[in-house]
Scaffold this motif. Sequence first.
Motif, PDB file in Angstrom:
ATOM      1  N   VAL A 219     104.041  94.077 -45.527  1.00 60.46           N
ATOM      2  CA  VAL A 219     103.964  95.304 -46.333  1.00 60.46           C
ATOM      3  C   VAL A 219     104.408  96.530 -45.543  1.00 60.46           C
ATOM      4  N   TYR A 220     104.336  96.463 -44.196  1.00 66.78           N
ATOM      5  CA  TYR A 220     104.729  97.589 -43.366  1.00 66.78           C
ATOM      6  C   TYR A 220     106.239  97.643 -43.101  1.00 66.78           C
ATOM      7  N   GLU A 221     106.947  96.551 -43.310  1.00 65.01           N
ATOM      8  CA  GLU A 221     108.355  96.489 -42.947  1.00 65.01           C
ATOM      9  C   GLU A 221     109.160  97.573 -43.674  1.00 65.01           C
ATOM     10  N   GLY A 222     109.875  98.383 -42.904  1.00 66.07           N
ATOM     11  CA  GLY A 222     110.747  99.381 -43.488  1.00 66.07           C
ATOM     12  C   GLY A 222     110.057 100.602 -44.057  1.00 66.07           C
ATOM     13  N   ASN A 223     108.745 100.756 -43.815  1.00 62.84           N
ATOM     14  CA  ASN A 223     108.055 101.958 -44.306  1.00 62.84           C
ATOM     15  C   ASN A 223     108.755 103.206 -43.758  1.00 62.84           C
ATOM     16  N   THR A 224     108.777 104.264 -44.571  1.00 60.83           N
ATOM     17  CA  THR A 224     109.488 105.478 -44.167  1.00 60.83           C
ATOM     18  C   THR A 224     108.585 106.605 -43.690  1.00 60.83           C
ATOM     19  N   VAL A 225     107.344 106.677 -44.196  1.00 63.72           N
ATOM     20  CA  VAL A 225     106.493 107.816 -43.846  1.00 63.72           C
ATOM     21  C   VAL A 225     105.229 107.400 -43.097  1.00 63.72           C
ATOM     22  N   ALA A 226     104.459 106.429 -43.617  1.00 63.27           N
ATOM     23  CA  ALA A 226     103.178 106.108 -42.992  1.00 63.27           C
ATOM     24  C   ALA A 226     102.835 104.632 -43.132  1.00 63.27           C
ATOM     25  N   CYS A 227     102.337 104.061 -42.039  1.00 68.74           N
ATOM     26  CA  CYS A 227     101.701 102.736 -42.028  1.00 68.74           C
ATOM     27  C   CYS A 227     100.208 102.985 -41.807  1.00 68.74           C
ATOM     28  N   VAL A 228      99.407 102.765 -42.841  1.00 65.15           N
ATOM     29  CA  VAL A 228      97.981 103.081 -42.800  1.00 65.15           C
ATOM     30  C   VAL A 228      97.202 101.832 -42.396  1.00 65.15           C
ATOM     31  N   TYR A 229      96.360 101.968 -41.363  1.00 67.01           N
ATOM     32  CA  TYR A 229      95.597 100.825 -40.851  1.00 67.01           C
ATOM     33  C   TYR A 229      94.120 101.185 -40.761  1.00 67.01           C
ATOM     34  N   ALA A 235      93.126  94.098 -35.964  1.00 67.62           N
ATOM     35  CA  ALA A 235      94.231  93.238 -36.410  1.00 67.62           C
ATOM     36  C   ALA A 235      95.192  93.994 -37.315  1.00 67.62           C
ATOM     37  N   THR A 236      94.680  94.955 -38.091  1.00 68.60           N
ATOM     38  CA  THR A 236      95.574  95.723 -38.970  1.00 68.60           C
ATOM     39  C   THR A 236      96.469  96.650 -38.156  1.00 68.60           C
ATOM     40  N   GLU A 237      95.931  97.227 -37.069  1.00 71.99           N
ATOM     41  CA  GLU A 237      96.757  98.081 -36.204  1.00 71.99           C
ATOM     42  C   GLU A 237      97.798  97.240 -35.467  1.00 71.99           C
ATOM     43  N   ASP A 238      97.427  96.019 -35.101  1.00 70.38           N
ATOM     44  CA  ASP A 238      98.396  95.127 -34.451  1.00 70.38           C
ATOM     45  C   ASP A 238      99.596  94.880 -35.360  1.00 70.38           C
ATOM     46  N   LEU A 239      99.336  94.742 -36.661  1.00 70.58           N
ATOM     47  CA  LEU A 239     100.433  94.511 -37.606  1.00 70.58           C
ATOM     48  C   LEU A 239     101.365  95.723 -37.671  1.00 70.58           C
ATOM     49  N   VAL A 240     100.803  96.927 -37.545  1.00 74.39           N
ATOM     50  CA  VAL A 240     101.639  98.132 -37.517  1.00 74.39           C
ATOM     51  C   VAL A 240     102.551  98.101 -36.294  1.00 74.39           C
ATOM     52  N   ARG A 241     101.994  97.741 -35.138  1.00 69.69           N
ATOM     53  CA  ARG A 241     102.791  97.707 -33.907  1.00 69.69           C
ATOM     54  C   ARG A 241     103.949  96.719 -34.016  1.00 69.69           C
ATOM     55  N   GLU A 242     103.717  95.638 -34.748  1.00 67.62           N
ATOM     56  CA  GLU A 242     104.741  94.587 -34.845  1.00 67.62           C
ATOM     57  C   GLU A 242     105.797  94.895 -35.900  1.00 67.62           C
ATOM     58  N   ALA A 243     105.554  95.897 -36.747  1.00 66.24           N
ATOM     59  CA  ALA A 243     106.450  96.158 -37.880  1.00 66.24           C
ATOM     60  C   ALA A 243     107.703  96.919 -37.442  1.00 66.24           C
ATOM     61  N   ASP A 244     108.781  96.612 -38.119  1.00 65.62           N
ATOM     62  CA  ASP A 244     110.053  97.324 -37.924  1.00 65.62           C
ATOM     63  C   ASP A 244     110.139  98.388 -39.011  1.00 65.62           C
ATOM     64  N   VAL A 245     109.901  99.639 -38.647  1.00 67.71           N
ATOM     65  CA  VAL A 245     109.822 100.720 -39.643  1.00 67.71           C
ATOM     66  C   VAL A 245     110.981 101.689 -39.466  1.00 67.71           C
ATOM     67  N   GLU A 246     111.108 102.593 -40.451  1.00 65.95           N
ATOM     68  CA  GLU A 246     112.147 103.614 -40.373  1.00 65.95           C
ATOM     69  C   GLU A 246     111.786 104.640 -39.291  1.00 65.95           C
ATOM     70  N   GLU A 247     112.807 105.246 -38.701  1.00 68.03           N
ATOM     71  CA  GLU A 247     112.591 106.277 -37.685  1.00 68.03           C
ATOM     72  C   GLU A 247     111.717 107.396 -38.248  1.00 68.03           C
ATOM     73  N   GLY A 248     110.679 107.777 -37.510  1.00 70.78           N
ATOM     74  CA  GLY A 248     109.791 108.858 -37.928  1.00 70.78           C
ATOM     75  C   GLY A 248     108.561 108.405 -38.689  1.00 70.78           C
ATOM     76  N   CYS A 249     108.511 107.128 -39.057  1.00 72.78           N
ATOM     77  CA  CYS A 249     107.313 106.611 -39.733  1.00 72.78           C
ATOM     78  C   CYS A 249     106.146 106.609 -38.751  1.00 72.78           C
ATOM     79  N   ARG A 250     104.961 107.014 -39.240  1.00 74.09           N
ATOM     80  CA  ARG A 250     103.798 107.178 -38.366  1.00 74.09           C
ATOM     81  C   ARG A 250     102.708 106.167 -38.665  1.00 74.09           C
TER      82      ARG A 250
END
Length: 480
Positions: A219-229, A235-250
């Motif tokens: 669900v985090y892949e390619g997010n543009t603004v925010a990955c909420v954990y 484990a949810t924060e780990d998924l954010v670290r592993e995600a490939d997101v758009e530049e500037g996504c927080r």
Amino acid sequence: MGSQEVSTVDWQGKHVTVAGLGVSGIPAARALHERGALVTVVNDGDDERARAQAAELEALGITVRLGDGATLPPSTELVVTAPGWQPDKPLFLAAAEAGVPVWGDVELAWRLRGDNGRKAAPWLAVTGTNGKTTTVRMLASILEAAGLRTAAVGNIGVSLLDAVLGEREYDVLAVELSSYQLHWAPSLRAHSAAVLNLAPDHLDWHGSMEAYAADKGRVYEGNTVACVYNAADPATEDLVREADVEEGCRAIGFTLGAPGPSQLGVVDGILVDRAFVANRQTQAQELAEVGDVNPPAPHNIANALAAAALARAFGVEPAAVRDGLRAFRPDAHRIEHVADIGEVAYVDDSKATNTHATEASLAAYDSIVWIAGGLAKGATFDELVTGAAKRLRGVVLMGADRALIREALTRHAPEVPVVDLDRTDTGAMSEAVARAAELARPGDTVLLAPACASMDMFTNYNKRGEAFADAVRARADESA
């Protein structure tokens, strides 16, 4: 593909196999047929309902094969599957061997958004083991309070295909996504997304906890603004670290404690934002009071914070967060207060069908007579009972797998009185409520939070909750 781009596919003459009739299969078959695809629907079942559905599709010129969901039709160029079909089905193995892609209904909706000529609405996506529906509905309520055209769609029961292809135009969609749906959605790119929590669930489908978590993390892949954990669930924060997101996504956390920078949290009964403010190091923005959350149980406050984070990521003002939370009404059978009888509260949380949901429910009350049991679905109960033992006044067990909970109680809460109802008929609920009332004392909560599925005794968790509420109201009438 960037999250704002719309994919175009020439469907004319494309051979597409739709796997499964039902809430996702039928709209998918219709949508593809209308775009010129040559559609074949395959379905495992061949009952009266399936034959009626097949007749409607065949009248449109769609081919339907009942009783055979295993064989890949010749010339198939794409498979679109209902989310519940397991990845190891022969149909999918055959597709993989033939190099045929498999999409789910969410992937199809993502690809078709904007196909009606209107601007495609961005998606704010929510997944997690528990709390998805509540959070998505809270989010939609907040977005509506902000004056945005929106809808709660996806796994919540409202077809995403209908939302993206229907006549109504939306500014933004609040989208609930299950792990099944995410598994089959390789190109989905949300504006912002949240993973609320992770606990073992559906492992028979995914094969392992690691595979289950990986599908949630899509669900985090390619997010543009925010990955909420969830700051309480690493484990949810780990998924954010592993995600490939758009530049500037927080990465944006939510916590039931005081928030750090780039987090939302709670300070002195106030929901506050230290993520979407001018100076995160020194500023916090008040969003709402804990009392604005209905009900204000800890896990529901967490849901509200996640919804608020996604809304704030979309630019919603603080006042709309407050107004949206105040306007929100929870689903039936989700921590629903039924009645007070003799200073004892009776609460229906029939929707707590697994241990993770039940753990959150039990944590919301100080002294509980717990009604539990049903179909365990392979769950174990030792950790649940250990965490709740000090809160338990007594326990009433019912359903096919109640012995598993009783054994955990014997091991970890031997002093707690247990009533074991050796019956699985639907009338057992009235007896369960009566026996719970005998155990309860003034100030206690009699809580139906089964930690199990309902199908051993009831059609679904709704019917189980209705039986509980009916039994409680009958007692209230008698005591009036």
